[in-house]
Design a protein around this motif. Structure first.
Motif, short mmCIF file in Angstrom:
data_model
loop_
_atom_site.label_atom_id
_atom_site.label_comp_id
_atom_site.label_asym_id
_atom_site.label_seq_id
_atom_site.Cartn_x
_atom_site.Cartn_y
_atom_site.Cartn_z
N ALA A 182 0.84 -1.20 0.00
CA ALA A 182 0.00 0.00 0.00
C ALA A 182 0.87 1.25 0.00
O ALA A 182 0.58 2.23 -0.70
CB ALA A 182 -0.93 0.00 1.20
N ALA A 183 1.95 1.24 0.78
CA ALA A 183 2.87 2.37 0.82
C ALA A 183 3.54 2.57 -0.55
O ALA A 183 3.71 3.70 -1.00
CB ALA A 183 3.92 2.17 1.90
N SER A 184 3.88 1.48 -1.21
CA SER A 184 4.47 1.57 -2.54
C SER A 184 3.48 2.18 -3.52
O SER A 184 3.85 3.00 -4.37
CB SER A 184 4.91 0.19 -3.03
N ARG A 185 2.22 1.79 -3.40
CA ARG A 185 1.17 2.36 -4.26
C ARG A 185 1.04 3.86 -4.00
O ARG A 185 0.90 4.65 -4.94
CB ARG A 185 -0.15 1.64 -4.00
N GLN A 186 1.13 4.26 -2.75
CA GLN A 186 1.05 5.69 -2.42
C GLN A 186 2.22 6.47 -3.03
O GLN A 186 2.04 7.59 -3.48
CB GLN A 186 1.03 5.90 -0.92
N VAL A 187 3.40 5.88 -3.02
CA VAL A 187 4.56 6.53 -3.62
C VAL A 187 4.33 6.72 -5.11
O VAL A 187 4.58 7.81 -5.66
CB VAL A 187 5.86 5.74 -3.34
N ILE A 188 3.85 5.69 -5.77
CA ILE A 188 3.59 5.78 -7.21
C ILE A 188 2.57 6.88 -7.49
O ILE A 188 2.74 7.69 -8.41
CB ILE A 188 3.13 4.42 -7.76
N ASP B 1 6.32 17.41 -3.03
CA ASP B 1 7.66 16.85 -2.82
C ASP B 1 7.87 16.43 -1.36
O ASP B 1 8.44 15.38 -1.09
CB ASP B 1 8.74 17.86 -3.23
N ARG B 2 7.38 17.23 -0.43
CA ARG B 2 7.50 16.87 1.00
C ARG B 2 6.67 15.62 1.30
O ARG B 2 7.13 14.71 2.01
CB ARG B 2 7.07 18.03 1.89
N ALA C 63 6.25 9.66 2.13
CA ALA C 63 5.72 8.39 1.63
C ALA C 63 6.86 7.41 1.35
O ALA C 63 6.76 6.22 1.63
CB ALA C 63 4.89 8.62 0.38
N ARG C 64 7.96 7.92 0.78
CA ARG C 64 9.12 7.05 0.51
C ARG C 64 9.73 6.55 1.81
O ARG C 64 10.13 5.38 1.91
CB ARG C 64 10.15 7.81 -0.32
N ILE D 13 10.53 2.05 5.70
CA ILE D 13 10.38 1.48 7.04
C ILE D 13 9.56 0.20 6.99
O ILE D 13 9.92 -0.82 7.58
CB ILE D 13 9.75 2.51 8.00
N LEU D 14 8.44 0.25 6.27
CA LEU D 14 7.58 -0.93 6.19
C LEU D 14 8.27 -2.10 5.49
O LEU D 14 8.12 -3.25 5.90
CB LEU D 14 6.27 -0.58 5.50
N LEU D 15 9.03 -1.80 4.46
CA LEU D 15 9.78 -2.87 3.78
C LEU D 15 10.82 -3.47 4.72
O LEU D 15 11.04 -4.69 4.72
CB LEU D 15 10.44 -2.34 2.50
N SER D 16 11.45 -2.63 5.53
CA SER D 16 12.42 -3.13 6.51
C SER D 16 11.76 -4.02 7.54
O SER D 16 12.30 -5.08 7.90
CB SER D 16 13.13 -1.96 7.21
N ILE D 17 10.61 -3.61 8.00
CA ILE D 17 9.87 -4.41 8.99
C ILE D 17 9.47 -5.74 8.39
O ILE D 17 9.63 -6.79 9.02
CB ILE D 17 8.64 -3.64 9.51
#
Length: 78
Positions: free
Chosen positions: A12-18, A50-51, A56-57, A62-66
């Motif tokens: 979901a976080a990756s989708r938000q970044v996109i 940009d902020r 989001a990145r 963090i989520l990918l690390s977890i």
């Protein structure tokens, strides 16, 4: 951030970044056609995008690390 049953928090976080990257690209295109105060306001909006994109990145990272740590220890991340 809405997470479906078929989607992890990192997905979901990756989708938000996109999505944020696409908003940023559209905003850059819009700025190119503006002048004066309208351009300044559009640039301020781009700065905010940009902020948001940076946050989001960071969240995705963090989520990918977890998730990676949970997999390494044989657990499923929430």
């Amino acid at each position: 951030m809405a997470v479906s049953d078929d989607e992890s928090a990192a997905e979901a976080a990756s989708r938000q970044v996109i999505d944020a990257e696409q908003r940023r690209d559209r905003q850059i295109g819009l700025i190119a056609g503006l002048i004066g105060e309208e351009r300044l306001l559009a640039q301020q909006l781009l700065d905010e995008i940009d902020r948001t994109l940076a946050l989001a990145r960071a969240q995705r990272s963090i989520l990918l690390s977890i998730e990676g740590a949970a997999q390494a220890f044989g657990r499923v991340a929430p």
